[in-house]
Scaffold this motif. Sequence first.
Motif, PDB file in Angstrom:
ATOM      1  N   ARG A 122      42.091  61.988  11.139  1.00 48.47           N
ATOM      2  CA  ARG A 122      41.157  62.698  12.015  1.00 48.47           C
ATOM      3  C   ARG A 122      40.517  61.763  13.047  1.00 48.47           C
ATOM      4  O   ARG A 122      39.737  62.209  13.882  1.00 48.47           O
ATOM      5  CB  ARG A 122      40.074  63.368  11.172  1.00 48.47           C
ATOM      6  N   ARG A 123      40.825  60.472  12.922  1.00 50.03           N
ATOM      7  CA  ARG A 123      40.309  59.443  13.828  1.00 50.03           C
ATOM      8  C   ARG A 123      38.775  59.516  13.931  1.00 50.03           C
ATOM      9  O   ARG A 123      38.191  59.459  15.002  1.00 50.03           O
ATOM     10  CB  ARG A 123      40.973  59.554  15.205  1.00 50.03           C
ATOM     11  N   LEU A 124      38.147  59.618  12.751  1.00 47.15           N
ATOM     12  CA  LEU A 124      36.696  59.798  12.687  1.00 47.15           C
ATOM     13  C   LEU A 124      35.906  58.507  12.835  1.00 47.15           C
ATOM     14  O   LEU A 124      34.735  58.542  13.200  1.00 47.15           O
ATOM     15  CB  LEU A 124      36.310  60.476  11.354  1.00 47.15           C
ATOM     16  N   GLY A 125      36.541  57.379  12.509  1.00 50.29           N
ATOM     17  CA  GLY A 125      35.815  56.119  12.596  1.00 50.29           C
ATOM     18  C   GLY A 125      36.489  55.027  11.802  1.00 50.29           C
ATOM     19  O   GLY A 125      37.675  55.091  11.502  1.00 50.29           O
ATOM     20  N   THR A 126      35.690  54.022  11.454  1.00 52.30           N
ATOM     21  CA  THR A 126      36.173  52.817  10.796  1.00 52.30           C
ATOM     22  C   THR A 126      35.737  52.804   9.343  1.00 52.30           C
ATOM     23  O   THR A 126      34.580  53.081   9.023  1.00 52.30           O
ATOM     24  CB  THR A 126      35.588  51.576  11.502  1.00 52.30           C
ATOM     25  N   LEU A 127      36.656  52.440   8.472  1.00 54.14           N
ATOM     26  CA  LEU A 127      36.393  52.323   7.046  1.00 54.14           C
ATOM     27  C   LEU A 127      36.683  50.883   6.643  1.00 54.14           C
ATOM     28  O   LEU A 127      37.762  50.360   6.945  1.00 54.14           O
ATOM     29  CB  LEU A 127      37.305  53.292   6.286  1.00 54.14           C
ATOM     30  N   VAL A 128      35.719  50.224   6.029  1.00 56.89           N
ATOM     31  CA  VAL A 128      35.917  48.850   5.577  1.00 56.89           C
ATOM     32  C   VAL A 128      35.498  48.744   4.112  1.00 56.89           C
ATOM     33  O   VAL A 128      34.724  49.555   3.608  1.00 56.89           O
ATOM     34  CB  VAL A 128      35.131  47.818   6.422  1.00 56.89           C
ATOM     35  N   ALA A 129      36.023  47.713   3.461  1.00 58.30           N
ATOM     36  CA  ALA A 129      35.690  47.481   2.056  1.00 58.30           C
ATOM     37  C   ALA A 129      35.082  46.093   1.902  1.00 58.30           C
ATOM     38  O   ALA A 129      34.953  45.342   2.869  1.00 58.30           O
ATOM     39  CB  ALA A 129      36.937  47.639   1.191  1.00 58.30           C
ATOM     40  N   SER A 130      34.744  45.771   0.697  1.00 56.04           N
ATOM     41  CA  SER A 130      34.040  44.550   0.306  1.00 56.04           C
ATOM     42  C   SER A 130      34.300  43.356   1.217  1.00 56.04           C
ATOM     43  O   SER A 130      35.382  43.194   1.754  1.00 56.04           O
ATOM     44  CB  SER A 130      34.445  44.174  -1.112  1.00 56.04           C
ATOM     45  N   ASP A 131      33.287  42.526   1.349  1.00 53.86           N
ATOM     46  CA  ASP A 131      33.312  41.262   2.087  1.00 53.86           C
ATOM     47  C   ASP A 131      33.238  41.408   3.605  1.00 53.86           C
ATOM     48  O   ASP A 131      33.284  40.421   4.308  1.00 53.86           O
ATOM     49  CB  ASP A 131      34.541  40.402   1.746  1.00 53.86           C
ATOM     50  N   SER A 132      33.151  42.624   4.125  1.00 51.40           N
ATOM     51  CA  SER A 132      33.122  42.763   5.581  1.00 51.40           C
ATOM     52  C   SER A 132      31.763  42.386   6.162  1.00 51.40           C
ATOM     53  O   SER A 132      31.698  41.786   7.219  1.00 51.40           O
ATOM     54  CB  SER A 132      33.511  44.183   5.990  1.00 51.40           C
ATOM     55  N   GLY A 133      30.698  42.728   5.518  1.00 45.52           N
ATOM     56  CA  GLY A 133      29.356  42.330   5.950  1.00 45.52           C
ATOM     57  C   GLY A 133      28.818  43.099   7.138  1.00 45.52           C
ATOM     58  O   GLY A 133      29.523  43.386   8.094  1.00 45.52           O
ATOM     59  N   VAL A 134      27.527  43.439   7.053  1.00 45.49           N
ATOM     60  CA  VAL A 134      26.810  44.116   8.131  1.00 45.49           C
ATOM     61  C   VAL A 134      25.514  43.351   8.359  1.00 45.49           C
ATOM     62  O   VAL A 134      24.734  43.146   7.420  1.00 45.49           O
ATOM     63  CB  VAL A 134      26.481  45.580   7.762  1.00 45.49           C
ATOM     64  N   ARG A 135      25.318  42.905   9.604  1.00 41.60           N
ATOM     65  CA  ARG A 135      24.057  42.229   9.924  1.00 41.60           C
ATOM     66  C   ARG A 135      23.019  43.300  10.213  1.00 41.60           C
ATOM     67  O   ARG A 135      23.153  44.088  11.137  1.00 41.60           O
ATOM     68  CB  ARG A 135      24.198  41.301  11.127  1.00 41.60           C
ATOM     69  N   GLU A 177      31.863  57.165  17.162  1.00 43.19           N
ATOM     70  CA  GLU A 177      30.836  57.174  18.206  1.00 43.19           C
ATOM     71  C   GLU A 177      30.052  55.866  18.212  1.00 43.19           C
ATOM     72  O   GLU A 177      29.580  55.423  19.248  1.00 43.19           O
ATOM     73  CB  GLU A 177      29.860  58.349  18.018  1.00 43.19           C
ATOM     74  N   LYS A 178      29.911  55.251  17.053  1.00 46.68           N
ATOM     75  CA  LYS A 178      29.161  53.996  16.946  1.00 46.68           C
ATOM     76  C   LYS A 178      30.040  52.776  17.184  1.00 46.68           C
ATOM     77  O   LYS A 178      29.602  51.808  17.806  1.00 46.68           O
ATOM     78  CB  LYS A 178      28.518  53.876  15.563  1.00 46.68           C
ATOM     79  N   ILE A 179      31.230  52.786  16.629  1.00 47.64           N
ATOM     80  CA  ILE A 179      32.197  51.693  16.829  1.00 47.64           C
ATOM     81  C   ILE A 179      33.518  52.326  17.253  1.00 47.64           C
ATOM     82  O   ILE A 179      34.166  53.000  16.439  1.00 47.64           O
ATOM     83  CB  ILE A 179      32.416  50.850  15.547  1.00 47.64           C
ATOM     84  N   PRO A 180      33.927  52.129  18.498  1.00 47.83           N
ATOM     85  CA  PRO A 180      35.204  52.698  18.940  1.00 47.83           C
ATOM     86  C   PRO A 180      36.354  52.219  18.047  1.00 47.83           C
ATOM     87  O   PRO A 180      36.336  51.096  17.526  1.00 47.83           O
ATOM     88  CB  PRO A 180      35.358  52.160  20.362  1.00 47.83           C
ATOM     89  N   LEU A 181      37.341  53.083  17.871  1.00 44.47           N
ATOM     90  CA  LEU A 181      38.458  52.780  16.974  1.00 44.47           C
ATOM     91  C   LEU A 181      39.215  51.520  17.369  1.00 44.47           C
ATOM     92  O   LEU A 181      39.783  50.837  16.520  1.00 44.47           O
ATOM     93  CB  LEU A 181      39.415  53.971  16.904  1.00 44.47           C
TER      94      LEU A 181
END
Length: 186
Positions: free
Chosen positions: A60-73, A92-96
């Motif tokens: 559906r190209r809804l957004g980005t999916l990440v798993a462990s160790d990616s980190g968010v500041r 909408e927040k992070i382009p694909l």
Amino acid sequence: MTTTTPTKLLTADDLLRLYSQGVRGELIRGVLCETMSTGHEHGKIVTDLVIELGAFIKPRRLGTLVASDSGVRLERDPDTVREPDIAFTSAEKIPLDARIPGYAEVVPDLVVEVHSPSDSRREVHDKARMWLSHGVRLVWVVYPETRTVDVHHGDAAISTLTADGSLNGLDVLPGFSCAVRTVFGG
């Protein structure tokens, strides 16, 4: 007279350097909180949920999916960098096609935390509330030992789902649904 030397606060860049040296952890207002390996069951739950979420999100190209160790500041000066077990951020927040070589600085829409043996229930609850306070709209906290999932959504009360329940994406991922038992390999 006793004097103490103030602890040097670390930055997100310091944390990335430490990670390349084998040190794993998060920063909480500049203070390193080392994390431990969480084990096979934890990894399997994360993988199974990533597969379920990815099968819904990617086509559906809804957004980005990440798993462990990616980190968010989440904060700067002093820096706070947290590592969700799983995070979804809308397109909408992070382009694909965005390339983010370091830590993302955009707060995810959905965060999943899997309770680890080294965490108290209170610590995981506090982490879920912290995510919400920074703008995450939906947090699922998975408890392998009780085979339950706590759903935190905005200021609403926490709801606890058992193996007979169903996770749903609410207004974050409308239409997404997954049996809780699937999260635990059932």
